[in-house]
Write a protein that holds these residues in place. Sequence first.
Motif, PDB file in Angstrom:
ATOM      1  N   ILE A 149     -27.684   8.148   0.202  1.00 36.96           N
ATOM      2  CA  ILE A 149     -26.750   7.572   0.722  1.00 36.96           C
ATOM      3  C   ILE A 149     -26.235   8.082   1.981  1.00 36.96           C
ATOM      4  O   ILE A 149     -25.833   7.609   3.016  1.00 36.96           O
ATOM      5  CB  ILE A 149     -26.082   6.678  -0.155  1.00 36.96           C
ATOM      6  N   ILE A 323     -36.333   3.655  -0.363  1.00 37.10           N
ATOM      7  CA  ILE A 323     -35.349   2.682   0.527  1.00 37.10           C
ATOM      8  C   ILE A 323     -33.952   3.653   0.833  1.00 37.10           C
ATOM      9  O   ILE A 323     -33.723   3.772   1.829  1.00 37.10           O
ATOM     10  CB  ILE A 323     -34.908   1.340  -0.108  1.00 37.10           C
ATOM     11  N   LEU A 326     -34.503   6.268   3.326  1.00 37.97           N
ATOM     12  CA  LEU A 326     -34.685   5.654   4.672  1.00 37.97           C
ATOM     13  C   LEU A 326     -33.230   5.304   5.362  1.00 37.97           C
ATOM     14  O   LEU A 326     -32.956   5.616   6.353  1.00 37.97           O
ATOM     15  CB  LEU A 326     -35.519   4.335   4.472  1.00 37.97           C
ATOM     16  N   ILE A 327     -32.303   4.951   4.264  1.00 45.79           N
ATOM     17  CA  ILE A 327     -31.039   4.591   4.989  1.00 45.79           C
ATOM     18  C   ILE A 327     -30.013   5.696   4.849  1.00 45.79           C
ATOM     19  O   ILE A 327     -28.951   5.552   5.153  1.00 45.79           O
ATOM     20  CB  ILE A 327     -30.449   3.295   4.126  1.00 45.79           C
ATOM     21  N   SER A 328     -30.462   6.912   4.552  1.00 46.00           N
ATOM     22  CA  SER A 328     -29.619   7.898   4.202  1.00 46.00           C
ATOM     23  C   SER A 328     -29.559   8.862   5.658  1.00 46.00           C
ATOM     24  O   SER A 328     -30.631   8.745   6.138  1.00 46.00           O
ATOM     25  CB  SER A 328     -29.946   9.017   3.117  1.00 46.00           C
TER      26      SER A 328
END
Length: 328
Positions: A149, A323, A326-328
């Motif tokens: 994150i 996921i 990918l968002i980190s």
Amino acid sequence: MEHLVDFLSPQLRALVTVVTSLAIVLFSGVYFLPFLHRLKYGQSIREEGPASHQAKSGTPTMGGVMIVLAVTAATLLFAPLTVTTLLALFIFLGHFLLGFADDYIKVVKKRNLGLRAYQKLLGQLLISAITILIGRALLGHDTSVWMPILGETLDIGALYYVLVVFVLVGTSNAVNLTDGLDGLASGTVAVAALFYAALLYSVDSSLMTFSAAIIGATVGFLWYNHHPARIFMGDTGSLALGGALAGIAILSHTEMLLPIVGFVFFCEALSVILQVISFQTRGKRIFRMSPIHHHFELGGWSETRVVYTFWAVGAAGAVLAWIVVLIS
């Protein structure tokens, strides 16, 4: 002399590794199952477990030997012969030896408890210490941890060494606890290994190939281990596979992703811890039986329903972890 890996693209290397590992398990099982039957190396079923499991008594165990043979051979054939590759194999084989010793004592020596808890822990601590030393000396690993994150690393100093021990001991034991139903551990480990193979595809060819070898071996083992199982992996396989997943996480500095990728393993271990604490402090059980897969069995679920549901949960954990990356 050039290594086989030098002639293969990453895509082909991954595919060939999976196929080779799978083929070794399928082929070895043809000879290994009758061999175990002749030796009468059958599994003893705990009396305190679900009554339905008593029918499994005598099923050959120590099938983890097939998995270990396949993963080791495929990795040595197709992974770059780097320190990372050899250290991953050391962690894997070190836990295999612990599991093999445990199964040998239980099955051959007929001592139901196998290795004492402290003996197994000492072995795991030794593997952890050697992993830390080699990681520092030859791979230059620092004491930082990648934080999902946030997308950045955090240096936690000496606490990192505690984390390494916790990850190795905790994950190997958690996968060991998960190995209680036909195909449960094999399927969930295969899903976790698939995640790591995809994650490390363009980052670390050593660990990607090692992960691919685990996929092939566990999927191949399911041919013999799906319900009704013709063979169990035993501690020989479950400790080795748990150690392998922990090793991949440590060597790729993705320790914090492991509880998400291995959500099933995390829940299995947590259910045992909570059950013990609750019973010792309140005299009451939280679950009908732990690990938690037995709770659902005693609640009326069929064994296959529990296994397929847990596979799905494991896949959901892998997707969630992807996921997060990918968002980190």
